[in-house]
Design a protein around this motif. Structure first.
Motif, PDB file in Angstrom:
ATOM      1  N   ALA A 197       0.833  -1.211   0.000  1.00 24.74           N
ATOM      2  CA  ALA A 197       0.000   0.000   0.000  1.00 24.74           C
ATOM      3  C   ALA A 197       0.861   1.252   0.000  1.00 24.74           C
ATOM      4  N   ALA A 198       1.926   1.258   0.790  1.00 22.61           N
ATOM      5  CA  ALA A 198       2.812   2.426   0.853  1.00 22.61           C
ATOM      6  C   ALA A 198       3.507   2.649  -0.489  1.00 22.61           C
ATOM      7  N   GLY A 199       4.017   1.597  -1.076  1.00 22.24           N
ATOM      8  CA  GLY A 199       4.677   1.713  -2.379  1.00 22.24           C
ATOM      9  C   GLY A 199       3.734   2.183  -3.467  1.00 22.24           C
ATOM     10  N   ALA A 200       2.500   1.710  -3.428  1.00 19.55           N
ATOM     11  CA  ALA A 200       1.507   2.108  -4.434  1.00 19.55           C
ATOM     12  C   ALA A 200       1.172   3.596  -4.338  1.00 19.55           C
ATOM     13  N   ARG A 201       1.347   4.170  -3.169  1.00 25.57           N
ATOM     14  CA  ARG A 201       1.068   5.601  -2.979  1.00 25.57           C
ATOM     15  C   ARG A 201       2.317   6.459  -3.170  1.00 25.57           C
ATOM     16  N   GLY A 202       3.439   5.832  -3.527  1.00 30.02           N
ATOM     17  CA  GLY A 202       4.652   6.583  -3.820  1.00 30.02           C
ATOM     18  C   GLY A 202       5.597   6.764  -2.654  1.00 30.02           C
ATOM     19  N   ALA A 203       5.358   6.088  -1.555  1.00 32.46           N
ATOM     20  CA  ALA A 203       6.224   6.210  -0.378  1.00 32.46           C
ATOM     21  C   ALA A 203       7.459   5.325  -0.519  1.00 32.46           C
ATOM     22  N   ASN A 204       8.531   5.741   0.140  1.00 30.35           N
ATOM     23  CA  ASN A 204       9.697   4.872   0.224  1.00 30.35           C
ATOM     24  C   ASN A 204      10.005   4.501   1.676  1.00 30.35           C
ATOM     25  N   ALA A 205       9.115   4.926   2.592  1.00 31.82           N
ATOM     26  CA  ALA A 205       9.256   4.558   4.000  1.00 31.82           C
ATOM     27  C   ALA A 205       7.898   4.646   4.698  1.00 31.82           C
ATOM     28  N   VAL A 206       7.800   3.905   5.797  1.00 28.95           N
ATOM     29  CA  VAL A 206       6.638   3.986   6.682  1.00 28.95           C
ATOM     30  C   VAL A 206       7.180   4.231   8.079  1.00 28.95           C
ATOM     31  N   LEU A 207       6.749   5.325   8.687  1.00 32.13           N
ATOM     32  CA  LEU A 207       7.162   5.660  10.044  1.00 32.13           C
ATOM     33  C   LEU A 207       6.076   5.263  11.038  1.00 32.13           C
ATOM     34  N   ALA A 208       6.489   5.051  12.288  1.00 31.82           N
ATOM     35  CA  ALA A 208       5.567   4.766  13.394  1.00 31.82           C
ATOM     36  C   ALA A 208       4.674   3.556  13.121  1.00 31.82           C
ATOM     37  N   MET A 209       5.252   2.514  12.528  1.00 29.80           N
ATOM     38  CA  MET A 209       4.475   1.308  12.234  1.00 29.80           C
ATOM     39  C   MET A 209       4.075   0.622  13.539  1.00 29.80           C
ATOM     40  N   ARG A 210       2.832   0.177  13.573  1.00 30.22           N
ATOM     41  CA  ARG A 210       2.297  -0.553  14.718  1.00 30.22           C
ATOM     42  C   ARG A 210       1.424  -1.697  14.228  1.00 30.22           C
ATOM     43  N   PHE A 211       1.182  -2.645  15.124  1.00 35.75           N
ATOM     44  CA  PHE A 211       0.228  -3.719  14.867  1.00 35.75           C
ATOM     45  C   PHE A 211      -0.960  -3.546  15.796  1.00 35.75           C
ATOM     46  N   ASP A 212      -2.130  -3.883  15.288  1.00 36.67           N
ATOM     47  CA  ASP A 212      -3.335  -3.958  16.095  1.00 36.67           C
ATOM     48  C   ASP A 212      -3.902  -5.348  15.880  1.00 36.67           C
ATOM     49  N   VAL A 213      -4.160  -6.065  16.952  1.00 39.99           N
ATOM     50  CA  VAL A 213      -4.675  -7.434  16.850  1.00 39.99           C
ATOM     51  C   VAL A 213      -5.970  -7.519  17.639  1.00 39.99           C
ATOM     52  N   THR A 214      -7.013  -8.005  16.973  1.00 39.06           N
ATOM     53  CA  THR A 214      -8.306  -8.156  17.642  1.00 39.06           C
ATOM     54  C   THR A 214      -8.958  -9.464  17.215  1.00 39.06           C
ATOM     55  N   THR A 215      -9.927  -9.892  18.001  1.00 38.09           N
ATOM     56  CA  THR A 215     -10.726 -11.054  17.647  1.00 38.09           C
ATOM     57  C   THR A 215     -11.842 -10.595  16.736  1.00 38.09           C
ATOM     58  N   ALA A 216     -12.038 -11.313  15.643  1.00 35.82           N
ATOM     59  CA  ALA A 216     -13.058 -10.946  14.655  1.00 35.82           C
ATOM     60  C   ALA A 216     -14.251 -11.894  14.771  1.00 35.82           C
ATOM     61  N   GLN A 217     -15.297 -11.431  15.446  1.00 32.35           N
ATOM     62  CA  GLN A 217     -16.557 -12.179  15.544  1.00 32.35           C
ATOM     63  C   GLN A 217     -16.379 -13.603  16.067  1.00 32.35           C
ATOM     64  N   ASP A 218     -15.391 -13.828  16.907  1.00 33.34           N
ATOM     65  CA  ASP A 218     -15.126 -15.151  17.496  1.00 33.34           C
ATOM     66  C   ASP A 218     -14.853 -16.245  16.463  1.00 33.34           C
ATOM     67  N   VAL A 219     -14.510 -15.873  15.239  1.00 32.09           N
ATOM     68  CA  VAL A 219     -14.193 -16.882  14.224  1.00 32.09           C
ATOM     69  C   VAL A 219     -12.740 -16.780  13.756  1.00 32.09           C
ATOM     70  N   GLY A 220     -12.049 -15.726  14.155  1.00 25.72           N
ATOM     71  CA  GLY A 220     -10.680 -15.570  13.700  1.00 25.72           C
ATOM     72  C   GLY A 220      -9.994 -14.409  14.378  1.00 25.72           C
ATOM     73  N   THR A 221      -8.815 -14.118  13.880  1.00 27.11           N
ATOM     74  CA  THR A 221      -8.005 -13.039  14.414  1.00 27.11           C
ATOM     75  C   THR A 221      -7.734 -12.027  13.316  1.00 27.11           C
ATOM     76  N   GLU A 222      -8.003 -10.767  13.618  1.00 29.31           N
ATOM     77  CA  GLU A 222      -7.739  -9.680  12.673  1.00 29.31           C
ATOM     78  C   GLU A 222      -6.421  -9.028  13.072  1.00 29.31           C
ATOM     79  N   VAL A 223      -5.516  -8.909  12.113  1.00 32.00           N
ATOM     80  CA  VAL A 223      -4.244  -8.247  12.354  1.00 32.00           C
ATOM     81  C   VAL A 223      -4.122  -7.098  11.359  1.00 32.00           C
TER      82      VAL A 223
END
Length: 122
Positions: A83-109
């Motif tokens: 996604a970053a490359g498609a928008r013309g970026a050559n870096a991503v700053l302040a990268m983080r992960f968010d992990v949640t349970t999705a409707q008790d059927v899986g994990t959203e990352v």
């Protein structure tokens, strides 16, 4: 299991540098493109769930679930970089992960950060 199974694997080469810091030492931010993210949802594996149930009784690491989560995070990171490359970026700053349970059927990352164009100082 090899350490690469638990740490995201060997370093991958990419045209987009991803860091968790707000700045990139030795570079200047020339343009802020904006927020980018990579998202994936994984369903739970029946075998891993059974193993996890047994481990919860006797204790210990849930290696199958650990490996699945590492693979899921890697997939989210790949999508973030794309996604970053498609928008013309050559870096991503302040990268983080968010992990949640999705409707008790899986994990959203979700891997997210700020897409920027950086260059060495003039």
């Amino acid at each position: 299991m090899p350490i690469d199974d638990y740490t995201g694997g060997p370093a991958q080469s990419s045209d987009v540098l991803v860091v968790t810091t707000n700045e990139l030492p030795g570079y200047e931010v020339k343009e802020v493109i904006g927020e980018v993210f990579g998202l994936t949802v994984r369903s739970r594996n029946l075998g891993s769930q059974l193993g996890a149930g047994l481990k919860s009784v006797i204790g210990g690491e849930l290696k199958g679930l650990t490996k699945t989560l590492v693979q899921t995070r890697n997939e989210a990171m790949e999508r973030l970089i794309e996604a970053a490359g498609a928008r013309g970026a050559n870096a991503v700053l302040a990268m983080r992960f968010d992990v949640t349970t999705a409707q008790d059927v899986g994990t959203e990352v979700c891997a997210y950060g700020t897409a920027v164009v950086v260059a060495p100082p003039a």
